[in-house]
Write an enzyme that holds these catalytic residues in place. Structure first.
Site, PDB file in Angstrom:
ATOM      1  CG  ASN A   1       3.999  -7.368  -8.922  1.00 48.06           C
ATOM      2  OD1 ASN A   1       3.447  -8.369  -9.366  1.00 48.06           O
ATOM      3  ND2 ASN A   1       4.438  -7.164  -7.589  1.00 48.06           N
TER       4      ASN A   1
ATOM      5  CB  CYS B   1       2.800 -11.912  -5.872  1.00 46.56           C
ATOM      6  SG  CYS B   1       2.005 -10.292  -5.956  1.00 46.56           S
TER       7      CYS B   1
ATOM      8  CG  HIS C   1       6.534 -12.250  -7.721  1.00 48.91           C
ATOM      9  ND1 HIS C   1       5.361 -12.148  -8.670  1.00 48.91           N
ATOM     10  CD2 HIS C   1       6.101 -11.282  -6.851  1.00 48.91           C
ATOM     11  CE1 HIS C   1       4.848 -10.980  -8.258  1.00 48.91           C
ATOM     12  NE2 HIS C   1       5.072 -10.518  -7.071  1.00 48.91           N
TER      13      HIS C   1
HETATM   14  O1  UT7 Z   1       4.657  -8.676  -5.284  1.00 48.73           O
HETATM   15  C1  UT7 Z   1       4.885  -8.568  -4.074  1.00 48.73           C
HETATM   16  C2  UT7 Z   1       4.779  -6.950  -3.905  1.00 48.73           C
HETATM   17  N1  UT7 Z   1       5.531  -5.714  -4.019  1.00 48.73           N
HETATM   18  C3  UT7 Z   1       6.795  -5.988  -3.780  1.00 48.73           C
HETATM   19  O2  UT7 Z   1       7.633  -6.878  -3.889  1.00 48.73           O
HETATM   20  C4  UT7 Z   1       7.489  -4.466  -3.784  1.00 48.73           C
HETATM   21  C5  UT7 Z   1       8.688  -4.494  -2.485  1.00 48.73           C
HETATM   22  N2  UT7 Z   1       9.252  -3.218  -2.453  1.00 48.73           N
HETATM   23  C6  UT7 Z   1       9.820  -2.440  -3.332  1.00 48.73           C
HETATM   24  O3  UT7 Z   1       9.638  -2.944  -4.438  1.00 48.73           O
HETATM   25  C7  UT7 Z   1      10.303  -1.363  -2.880  1.00 48.73           C
HETATM   26  O4  UT7 Z   1      10.209  -1.000  -1.385  1.00 48.73           O
HETATM   27  C8  UT7 Z   1       9.489  -0.008  -3.556  1.00 48.73           C
HETATM   28  C9  UT7 Z   1       9.847  -0.006  -4.818  1.00 48.73           C
HETATM   29  C10 UT7 Z   1       8.032  -0.376  -3.276  1.00 48.73           C
HETATM   30  C11 UT7 Z   1      10.118   1.216  -3.007  1.00 48.73           C
HETATM   31  O5  UT7 Z   1      11.607   1.242  -3.195  1.00 48.73           O
HETATM   32  P1  UT7 Z   1      12.420   1.724  -1.923  1.00 48.73           P
HETATM   33  O6  UT7 Z   1      13.838   1.813  -2.305  1.00 48.73           O
HETATM   34  O7  UT7 Z   1      12.125   0.857  -0.801  1.00 48.73           O
HETATM   35  O8  UT7 Z   1      11.902   3.331  -1.583  1.00 48.73           O
HETATM   36  P2  UT7 Z   1      11.244   3.877  -0.375  1.00 48.73           P
HETATM   37  O9  UT7 Z   1       9.914   3.331  -0.191  1.00 48.73           O
HETATM   38  O10 UT7 Z   1      12.201   3.742   0.800  1.00 48.73           O
HETATM   39  O11 UT7 Z   1      10.971   5.487  -0.752  1.00 48.73           O
HETATM   40  C12 UT7 Z   1      12.134   6.163  -0.885  1.00 48.73           C
HETATM   41  C13 UT7 Z   1      11.447   7.659  -1.351  1.00 48.73           C
HETATM   42  C14 UT7 Z   1      10.451   8.143  -0.545  1.00 48.73           C
HETATM   43  O12 UT7 Z   1      10.733   9.702  -0.289  1.00 48.73           O
HETATM   44  P3  UT7 Z   1      11.425  10.146   1.008  1.00 48.73           P
HETATM   45  O13 UT7 Z   1      10.579   9.676   2.213  1.00 48.73           O
HETATM   46  O14 UT7 Z   1      12.992   9.623   0.939  1.00 48.73           O
HETATM   47  O15 UT7 Z   1      11.237  11.537   0.746  1.00 48.73           O
HETATM   48  C15 UT7 Z   1       9.258   7.987  -1.304  1.00 48.73           C
HETATM   49  O16 UT7 Z   1       8.069   8.750  -0.822  1.00 48.73           O
HETATM   50  O17 UT7 Z   1      10.799   7.525  -2.580  1.00 48.73           O
HETATM   51  C16 UT7 Z   1       9.276   8.085  -2.598  1.00 48.73           C
HETATM   52  N3  UT7 Z   1       8.851   7.524  -3.516  1.00 48.73           N
HETATM   53  C17 UT7 Z   1       8.598   7.728  -4.967  1.00 48.73           C
HETATM   54  N4  UT7 Z   1       9.239   8.835  -5.759  1.00 48.73           N
HETATM   55  C18 UT7 Z   1       8.958   9.239  -6.769  1.00 48.73           C
HETATM   56  C19 UT7 Z   1       7.897   6.193  -3.489  1.00 48.73           C
HETATM   57  N5  UT7 Z   1       7.273   6.050  -4.580  1.00 48.73           N
HETATM   58  C20 UT7 Z   1       7.714   7.081  -5.398  1.00 48.73           C
HETATM   59  C21 UT7 Z   1       7.368   7.301  -6.687  1.00 48.73           C
HETATM   60  N6  UT7 Z   1       8.262   8.013  -7.413  1.00 48.73           N
HETATM   61  N7  UT7 Z   1       6.731   6.504  -7.612  1.00 48.73           N
END
Ligand code: UT7
Length: 324
Positions: free
Chosen positions: A281, A118, A251
């Site tokens: 993204n 990225c 980005h």
């Molecule tokens: O180009 C660079 C590449 N990527 C990035 O920059 C991404 C950087 N990270 C992020 O944008 C965020 O960390 C995410 C969007 C990937 C995730 O957001 P978060 O607020 O960090 O969520 P989390 O990983 O803490 O997950 C929270 C909950 C989890 O459930 P539990 O464990 O609380 O029950 C996940 O299993 O959300 C769940 N979850 C989802 N729920 C519904 C993860 N993905 C999804 C989904 N739909 N698509």
């Protein structure tokens, strides 16, 4: 010493738009739960463009390059350097840049790919700028292009909702007037595991994991800290202050990451270009797609100062400060 100026921009997005609702319905068929509300609240993404199977990175890169050449008022024959940033090349080799050169119907100049995920576009732009300033090239195409849908695990909701396909391009020209003012590239290979597609083709087989894997929270924290420091560095390097920046074009991964960076840099939200709601993204394509969108809708104007930033797998990050 000549300067490098951005003299044209262009973009291409595959026609198929997949909304969050459509994607949620598709995942539900495999028993995977997600929702429009979760995706918007956690990321800011509302939809993404997805290429049809068989569409290649070189094809969409060529479309974006042709749009940028038209915008610059140049013919492909004027180009003596092509740098393509991509993590989804058509082949192991030849490079996607060589395929683009052929599709543009030209030959003779240099053409190569840059692999910085990225951060690819800021890496490619910095490389092309250096080659132009050193006198190795006079007119360059710098392209960020990805068919990221081809490396997503469509059964992993924590990653597949985040990405989209697309291509963005700029035309650079050697110039007597300042254009690119300052650049910075960084990497920390010790963090290679937090965002990777750790597979390859070897001895006639796919070895390792062919899909993208990510520790989302680790990437989130790294991105905020890395880009706020890098943004401060390049603005200081150019002898400017943050209030002299007209647009921050970061980005496009997550609107919460972008808001944190904007706050840390002291750039107000009305000066931040955000396109991830429409494109998701698109990895190496995200910054040039955002730049082109903001130019075409009249936000970004000639003479303005832009801070462009990339961050991604490797781990890699970097910033380019440019006067348009
Ligand atoms: O180009 C660079 C590449 N990527 C990035 O920059 C991404 C950087 N990270 C992020 O944008 C965020 O960390 C995410 C969007 C990937 C995730 O957001 P978060 O607020 O960090 O969520 P989390 O990983 O803490 O997950 C929270 C909950 C989890 O459930 P539990 O464990 O609380 O029950 C996940 O299993 O959300 C769940 N979850 C989802 N729920 C519904 C993860 N993905 C999804 C989904 N739909 N698509």
């Amino acid at each position: 010493m000549p300067y490098t100026k951005i003299i044209g921009t262009g973009a291409y997005l595959p026609p198929r738009i997949v909304s969050n609702d459509e994607l949620a319905a598709q995942l539900a068929q495999d028993g995977i739960e997600t929702s429009d509300q979760w995706i918007i609240e956690r990321t800011g993404i509302r939809q993404r463009h997805i290429a049809e199977r068989g569409v290649t990175t070189s094809q969409i890169a060529t479309f974006a390059a042709q749009a940028a050449l038209k915008d610059a008022g140049l013919d492909a024959a004027d180009i003596d350097l092509i740098v393509v940033a991509t993590s989804t090349p058509d082949f192991v080799f030849p490079s996607t840049a060589c395929l683009v050169q052929n599709q543009l119907g030209i030959s003779g100049g240099a053409a190569f790919d840059v692999q910085a995920v990225c951060s690819g576009f800021v890496y490619a732009l910095t490389t092309a700028d250096a080659l132009i300033k050193a006198g190795n090239a006079t007119k360059a195409l710098v392209i960020g292009a990805e068919v990221f849908s081809s490396i997503l695990d469509w059964k992993d909701r924590s990653t597949c909702v985040l990405f989209g396909d697309g291509a963005g391009a700029v035309v650079l020209s050697q110039s007597d007037e300042p254009g690119i003012l300052a650049t910075q590239l960084k990497a920390d290979g010790s963090q290679n595991h937090i965002l990777c597609a750790a597979g390859n083709v070897s001895y006639g087989e796919v070895v390792g994991d062919p899909f993208l894997r990510m520790d989302g929270q680790a990437v989130f924290k790294f991105a905020v800290n890395a880009l706020s420091k890098s943004g401060q560095d390049v603005v200081a390097q150019a002898g400017l202050t943050m209030d002299q920046i007209d647009w921050l074009i970061p980005h496009q991964a997550n609107v919460r990451i972008i808001n944190f960076i904007g706050r840390k840099l002291g750039v107000p939200t009305e000066k931040v270009v955000i396109t991830l709601d429409k494109h998701a993204n698109t990895s190496a394509a995200s910054v040039p797609l955002a730049l082109d969108a903001a130019r075409k809708d009249g936000r970004v104007q000639r003479g303005q100062t832009l801070l462009m930033q990339g961050v991604g797998g490797g781990f890699t990050w970097g910033s380019v400060l440019a006067r348009l």
